[in-house]
Design a protein around this motif. Structure first.
Motif, PDB file in Angstrom:
ATOM      1  N   VAL A   1       0.852   3.428   1.540  1.00  0.00           N
ATOM      2  CA  VAL A   1      -0.329   4.281   1.413  1.00  0.00           C
ATOM      3  C   VAL A   1      -0.513   4.620  -0.061  1.00  0.00           C
ATOM      4  O   VAL A   1       0.411   5.119  -0.719  1.00  0.00           O
ATOM      5  CB  VAL A   1      -0.176   5.565   2.239  1.00  0.00           C
ATOM      6  CG1 VAL A   1      -1.429   6.437   2.135  1.00  0.00           C
ATOM      7  CG2 VAL A   1       0.106   5.220   3.706  1.00  0.00           C
ATOM      8  N   ASP A   2      -1.707   4.327  -0.601  1.00  0.00           N
ATOM      9  CA  ASP A   2      -1.941   4.554  -2.026  1.00  0.00           C
ATOM     10  C   ASP A   2      -2.373   5.988  -2.279  1.00  0.00           C
ATOM     11  O   ASP A   2      -2.549   6.792  -1.357  1.00  0.00           O
ATOM     12  CB  ASP A   2      -2.964   3.548  -2.569  1.00  0.00           C
ATOM     13  CG  ASP A   2      -4.317   3.673  -1.884  1.00  0.00           C
ATOM     14  OD1 ASP A   2      -4.632   4.751  -1.350  1.00  0.00           O
ATOM     15  OD2 ASP A   2      -5.072   2.676  -1.872  1.00  0.00           O
ATOM     16  N   ALA A   3      -2.540   6.309  -3.552  1.00  0.00           N
ATOM     17  CA  ALA A   3      -2.886   7.674  -3.972  1.00  0.00           C
ATOM     18  C   ALA A   3      -4.377   7.856  -4.195  1.00  0.00           C
ATOM     19  O   ALA A   3      -4.794   8.813  -4.856  1.00  0.00           O
ATOM     20  CB  ALA A   3      -2.126   8.026  -5.256  1.00  0.00           C
ATOM     21  N   ALA A   4      -5.207   6.966  -3.650  1.00  0.00           N
ATOM     22  CA  ALA A   4      -6.654   7.095  -3.824  1.00  0.00           C
ATOM     23  C   ALA A   4      -7.187   8.230  -2.953  1.00  0.00           C
ATOM     24  O   ALA A   4      -6.494   8.790  -2.111  1.00  0.00           O
ATOM     25  CB  ALA A   4      -7.341   5.775  -3.463  1.00  0.00           C
ATOM     26  N   ALA A   5      -8.442   8.567  -3.152  1.00  0.00           N
ATOM     27  CA  ALA A   5      -9.115   9.595  -2.353  1.00  0.00           C
ATOM     28  C   ALA A   5     -10.411   9.008  -1.794  1.00  0.00           C
ATOM     29  O   ALA A   5     -11.343   8.764  -2.568  1.00  0.00           O
ATOM     30  CB  ALA A   5      -9.401  10.839  -3.211  1.00  0.00           C
ATOM     31  N   PRO A   6     -10.519   8.757  -0.507  1.00  0.00           N
ATOM     32  CA  PRO A   6      -9.485   8.945   0.527  1.00  0.00           C
ATOM     33  C   PRO A   6      -8.414   7.866   0.435  1.00  0.00           C
ATOM     34  O   PRO A   6      -8.654   6.778  -0.080  1.00  0.00           O
ATOM     35  CB  PRO A   6     -10.282   8.829   1.825  1.00  0.00           C
ATOM     36  CG  PRO A   6     -11.427   7.936   1.474  1.00  0.00           C
ATOM     37  CD  PRO A   6     -11.790   8.248   0.052  1.00  0.00           C
ATOM     38  N   PRO A   7      -7.224   8.156   0.953  1.00  0.00           N
ATOM     39  CA  PRO A   7      -6.128   7.180   0.835  1.00  0.00           C
ATOM     40  C   PRO A   7      -6.356   5.952   1.716  1.00  0.00           C
ATOM     41  O   PRO A   7      -7.020   6.006   2.749  1.00  0.00           O
ATOM     42  CB  PRO A   7      -4.900   7.977   1.302  1.00  0.00           C
ATOM     43  CG  PRO A   7      -5.455   9.070   2.149  1.00  0.00           C
ATOM     44  CD  PRO A   7      -6.795   9.405   1.597  1.00  0.00           C
ATOM     45  N   ARG A   8      -5.804   4.844   1.276  1.00  0.00           N
ATOM     46  CA  ARG A   8      -5.851   3.593   2.024  1.00  0.00           C
ATOM     47  C   ARG A   8      -4.432   3.103   2.271  1.00  0.00           C
ATOM     48  O   ARG A   8      -3.541   3.345   1.465  1.00  0.00           O
ATOM     49  CB  ARG A   8      -6.652   2.536   1.258  1.00  0.00           C
ATOM     50  CG  ARG A   8      -8.133   2.869   1.060  1.00  0.00           C
ATOM     51  CD  ARG A   8      -8.736   1.972   0.010  1.00  0.00           C
ATOM     52  NE  ARG A   8      -8.059   2.142  -1.272  1.00  0.00           N
ATOM     53  CZ  ARG A   8      -8.323   1.407  -2.348  1.00  0.00           C
ATOM     54  NH1 ARG A   8      -9.236   0.458  -2.289  1.00  0.00           N
ATOM     55  NH2 ARG A   8      -7.673   1.624  -3.483  1.00  0.00           N
ATOM     56  N   ALA A   9      -4.257   2.397   3.374  1.00  0.00           N
ATOM     57  CA  ALA A   9      -2.954   1.856   3.753  1.00  0.00           C
ATOM     58  C   ALA A   9      -3.005   0.346   3.638  1.00  0.00           C
ATOM     59  O   ALA A   9      -3.929  -0.296   4.148  1.00  0.00           O
ATOM     60  CB  ALA A   9      -2.592   2.281   5.167  1.00  0.00           C
ATOM     61  N   HIS A  10      -2.010  -0.239   2.976  1.00  0.00           N
ATOM     62  CA  HIS A  10      -1.974  -1.672   2.716  1.00  0.00           C
ATOM     63  C   HIS A  10      -0.785  -2.290   3.444  1.00  0.00           C
ATOM     64  O   HIS A  10       0.328  -1.727   3.450  1.00  0.00           O
ATOM     65  CB  HIS A  10      -1.859  -1.939   1.211  1.00  0.00           C
ATOM     66  CG  HIS A  10      -2.907  -1.247   0.410  1.00  0.00           C
ATOM     67  ND1 HIS A  10      -4.107  -1.840   0.070  1.00  0.00           N
ATOM     68  CD2 HIS A  10      -2.950   0.009  -0.131  1.00  0.00           C
ATOM     69  CE1 HIS A  10      -4.837  -0.993  -0.646  1.00  0.00           C
ATOM     70  NE2 HIS A  10      -4.149   0.132  -0.780  1.00  0.00           N
ATOM     71  N   VAL A  11      -0.991  -3.453   4.027  1.00  0.00           N
ATOM     72  CA  VAL A  11       0.036  -4.153   4.789  1.00  0.00           C
ATOM     73  C   VAL A  11       0.915  -4.968   3.839  1.00  0.00           C
ATOM     74  O   VAL A  11       0.417  -5.662   2.953  1.00  0.00           O
ATOM     75  CB  VAL A  11      -0.602  -5.079   5.849  1.00  0.00           C
ATOM     76  CG1 VAL A  11       0.489  -5.767   6.679  1.00  0.00           C
ATOM     77  CG2 VAL A  11      -1.530  -4.293   6.754  1.00  0.00           C
ATOM     78  N   LEU A  12       2.221  -4.865   4.038  1.00  0.00           N
ATOM     79  CA  LEU A  12       3.187  -5.623   3.253  1.00  0.00           C
ATOM     80  C   LEU A  12       4.174  -6.294   4.204  1.00  0.00           C
ATOM     81  O   LEU A  12       4.736  -5.612   5.076  1.00  0.00           O
ATOM     82  CB  LEU A  12       3.942  -4.713   2.286  1.00  0.00           C
ATOM     83  CG  LEU A  12       3.094  -3.971   1.250  1.00  0.00           C
ATOM     84  CD1 LEU A  12       3.968  -2.998   0.466  1.00  0.00           C
ATOM     85  CD2 LEU A  12       2.412  -4.942   0.315  1.00  0.00           C
TER      86      LEU A  12
END
Length: 620
Positions: A247-258
Motif C-alpha cells: 500500500v503506497d503513501a498516496a492520497a487516496p492510497p493504492r494497493a499494488h500486487v507483488l
C-alpha cells in the motif's frame, strides 16, 4: 583462530567514520599509524599500517527484526556414500583428535592445535552442523539490523553464516523483512523480501529478495512510490511464493500486487472481499480500517477507508493477533462438562488508551478496548482505575495479556482478557462431541464467523500484581498448538521469564470446587509467582533487551526462543515438558536392560520347565 581478518569496505557500504588512534614518524622517516574504521553497516575494524588487526560485527547490537528459519537439508543423508575412505586413515584421524583433546585438557595444546580441534568438533558435532535435523532444533537466525544489514547466524554457536548490506547511503534503512517464499520441496531455499527506501529522490521504495540458505541477492526492484504498508494475505502460488500487497503513501492510497504478474493478481482477486487492514495513528489518536476494491488496472487496487474510530484519550498501545497462530481446539471444556467456545476471529485488535496528564491530583486510568478491524465495532471495553502506561501486550488465540503500572498501588500489574463466543443460537454439544472436537482440533466447532454479523461475546478478565517491570512480551509457539502456552516477559532486569498461562487464567477460583480441581484451575492469588527456574535466560542478562522472537520446532513439545538487544540469546523451552521424546538423563536404561534380561531368562526357564513336564507326563 589465527586467521587474518579482512576489511571489505564495499560490502560494508563504505566507511562511515575513521578515528586516528595513534600516529608517529619513525627515525627512518617512515610513518606509523593505527586507526579505528567504522563501516556504514556498523562494523568495526582496527587498521595498523594498512593491515587489519581485528574486525567485529557490531551491527548485531542493533537488531530490529528476526526470523527463525530452517537450514538446508543434508545432501548425503538419503544416499549411499560413495568414495568412502579406508579404515586405517579414518582410525589415524580419530587417534589424532583424541590426542589433541588430551593435550587440550592438560593445557599443552598450541594455537594451531586448538584451531584444528575446534574445526574437527565443528565438522563432526551434531549441534554445529550446517544442515537441518529431524527434530528442527538447528536453525538459521536471520536478523535485520538498524543500518540495514541482513545477517544469518547459526543457533548452535552464533557464528555468522552469511551477511549482506542492503542499506543505501542517502536513504532510510530497510524497515521490514518477511518470508516471501516457502517452497513445497525441501531442497529449494526459502526467500526473504526486505523493504526499504530507495536511493535518490524521496518517495521511492526498494524491494530486495534474498535467498535464506546462501544470502544471495536474487532480485532487487525499485518502485516509483513510497511504501506505507506491506500486507501478506494467505495467498500462495504453486511454487510457494506468497502474493504480497504493498500500500503506497498516496492520497487516496493504492494497493499494488507483488509480484506484478497477472497470475498473482488473479489469485489475489479471489480473496479480494476478505482483504482488510487497519492503521493506528498515534498523532491523531485514532484507528482506521481499510478494504481493497478492484480498479481498471488488474495489478492495482484501491484502498478504501471503511471506518474510523477516534479516541478522546491518548493512544498508548495496540496489538493484533498473530496470523500464524496455531489453534488445536476451538472449545474449552469446563470441569462440569459444559463448553465455552473460543472467539477466534483473526480480525480482533487490542487497543490501550489513557488520558493526558492534567495535574498532580488527577487520578490516572487506563482503558482497554477489543475492536473488530473489519467492521470497526467495539467488542469490549474495560477501565483500570489508577493505571497508566507504558503498556506491553501479547495476543494469542482468544486471549490477550497486557502489563502496565498502577500509580495508586505503586506496583506493576498484569491483566488478562479471554474472549468467548456467547451466541445463544449456537448448538451446545454433549460431552462426547466436545471431547472429539478437542482431539480432532476443533473440527466440530469450526463454524465460520463473519465480521459483518458478529456474535455476542463473553469476556472474562482478571488482574494480578507483578513484582517486575516489563520491556517486551511474547508467546511460545508450537507446530500444532497442542502444548500449553507460556507468556514470555522481558523484564526490566534484561532477563526473560516464561510464565505459565494457567497462572493468567481469568477463571482462577478463590475456593476451588471439585469441578475446578478436575479442570486443573489454579487457586486465585493476587500476585503472580516468579519461579527462579522459569527464568529462561538463567543467570545471563540480555543487555538492552528490545524484542523476543519465537518459532516452533518439529517436536510439538518444544518451542524455540530468540531474545535480542545489545546481546543475543537463544534457547529452547518446553512448556509441558518433553512428553514426545525420551529424555536420556531421566529415562532409566539400566532398569530397561535388567527387565529385558529378566524376561529372556524367564522365557528360557519356562521353556525348559514345560519340556520337562511334558516328558514326565509321557512316562506316566
Amino acid at each position: 583462530a589465527g586467521a587474518v581478518p579482512e576489511l571489505d569496505l564495499a560490502a560494508a557500504g563504505g566507511a562511515a567514520r575513521a578515528f586516528l588512534a595513534s600516529f608517529q614518524i619513525k627515525k627512518d622517516g617512515s610513518t606509523g599509524y593505527r586507526a579505528l574504521v567504522v563501516g556504514a553497516d556498523a562494523s568495526l575494524a582496527l587498521v595498523q599500517q594498512g593491515e587489519v588487526v581485528w574486525a567485529r560485527e557490531e551491527a548485531l547490537a542493533s537488531v530490529t527484526a528476526a526470523h527463525l528459519l530452517d537450514l538446508p537439508p543434508d545432501g548425503e543423508a538419503h544416499s549411499v556414500v560413495e568414495g568412502m575412505e579406508e579404515v586405517l586413515p579414518q582410525l589415524a584421524k580419530r587417534l589424532r583428535l583424541q590426542l589433541l583433546h588430551f593435550k587440550s585438557l592438560l593445557k599443552l595444546a598450541g594455537a594451531e592445535e586448538k584451531a584444528e580441534l575446534a574445526s574437527a568438533r565443528r565438522s563432526h558435532g551434531q549441534k554445529l552442523k550446517e544442515t537441518w535435523d529431524s527434530q528442527g532444533f538447528r536453525k538459521l537466525l536471520v536478523v535485520l539490523t538498524r543500518p540495514g544489514k541482513l545477517l544469518a547466524l547459526h543457533n548452535g554457536d552464533g557464528r555468522v553464516m552469511w551477511s549482506v548490506m542492503l542499506g543505501v547511503r542517502g536513504a532510510a534503512a530497510p524497515h521490514a523483512v518477511l518470508l516471501s517464499r516457502t517452497p513445497p520441496e525441501d531442497k529449494v531455499s526459502p526467500e526473504l523480501t526486505v523493504v526499504g527506501a530507495a536511493a535518490g529522490p524521496a518517495g521511492r521504495t526498494r524491494l530486495t529478495t534474498v535467498g535464506v540458505w546462501t544470502g544471495a541477492v536474487l532480485a532487487s526492484e525499485e518502485l516509483p512510490y513510497a511504501a506505507r504498508h506491506l500486507l501478506q494475505p494467505p495467498v500462495v502460488d504453486a511454487g510457494g511464493r506468497h502474493v504480497l500487497v504493498l500500500v503506497d503513501a498516496a492520497a487516496p492510497p493504492r494497493a499494488h500486487v507483488l509480484p506484478a504478474t497477472e497470475d498473482a493478481a488473479e489469485l489475489l482477486d479471489r480473496h479480494l472481499g476478505s482483504l482488510h487492514y487497519f492503521e493506528a495513528d498515534y498523532v491523531q489518536n485514532s484507528i482506521a480500517g481499510y478494504g481493497l476494491l478492484g480498479t481498471d488496472c488488474p495489478l492495482t487496487f484501491a484502498a478504501s477507508k471503511l471506518w474510523e474510530m477516534p479516541f478522546a484519550e491518548t493512544l498508548v498501545a495496540h496489538k493484533a493477533r498473530d496470523a500464524s497462530d496455531h489453534v488445536q481446539s476451538h472449545v474449552r471444556i469446563l470441569g462440569d462438562r459444559s463448553v465455552l467456545y473460543k472467539y477466534l476471529n483473526p480480525n480482533t485488535l487490542f487497543v490501550a488508551t489513557a488520558p493526558e496528564p492534567s495535574g498532580a491530583l488527577a487520578e490516572p486510568h487506563l482503558t482497554a478496548h477489543m475492536i473488530d478491524t473489519v467492521s470497526g465495532k467495539l467488542l469490549y471495553r474495560v477501565r483500570h482505575q489508577g493505571a497508566q502506561g507504558p503498556v506491553h501486550a501479547a495476543f494469542c488465540e482468544n486471549w490477550v495479556v497486557y502489563h502496565y503500572w498502577n500509580a495508586v498501588a505503586h506496583r506493576h500489574e498484569v491483566s488478562v482478557l479471554e474472549v468467548f463466543d456467547d451466541d445463544a443460537t449456537r448448538r451446545a454439544p454433549g460431552p462426547v462431541e466436545a471431547a472429539l472436537s478437542t482431539l480432532l482440533g476443533g473440527g466440530l466447532a469450526s463454524a465460520k464467523i463473519s465480521s459483518m454479523a458478529l456474535p455476542a461475546v463473553r469476556v472474562l478478565g482478571q488482574s494480578y500484581f507483578f513484582a517486575m517491570g516489563v520491556k517486551v512480551m511474547g508467546v511460545t509457539s508450537t507446530t500444532k498448538g497442542i502444548t500449553s502456552k507460556n507468556v514470555l516477559l522481558g523484564t526490566h532486569t534484561d532477563q526473560v521469564l516464561a510464565l505459565e498461562k494457567r497462572f493468567l487464567d481469568p477463571r482462577r477460583p478463590t475456593k476451588p470446587t471439585p469441578q475446578d480441581k478436575e479442570e486443573g484451575l489454579v487457586p486465585y492469588h493476587p500476585t503472580l509467582p516468579i519461579i527462579p527456574h522459569h527464568v529462561i535466560t538463567t543467570n545471563h542478562q540480555v543487555a538492552g533487551l528490545r524484542g523476543v522472537a519465537t518459532a516452533p520446532s518439529r517436536l510439538e513439545s518444544t518451542s524455540l526462543v530468540f531474545a535480542y538487544g545489545l546481546d543475543l540469546f537463544y534457547t529452547r523451552v518446553m512448556p509441558s515438558r518433553m512428553y514426545d521424546t525420551l529424555d536420556d538423563h531421566e529415562f532409566n536404561y539400566a532398569l530397561l536392560l535388567i527387565t529385558m534380561v529378566a524376561l529372556c531368562a524367564g522365557t528360557l526357564f519356562a521353556g525348559v520347565a514345560v519340556k520337562r513336564k511334558d516328558l514326565q507326563s509321557k512316562w506316566k
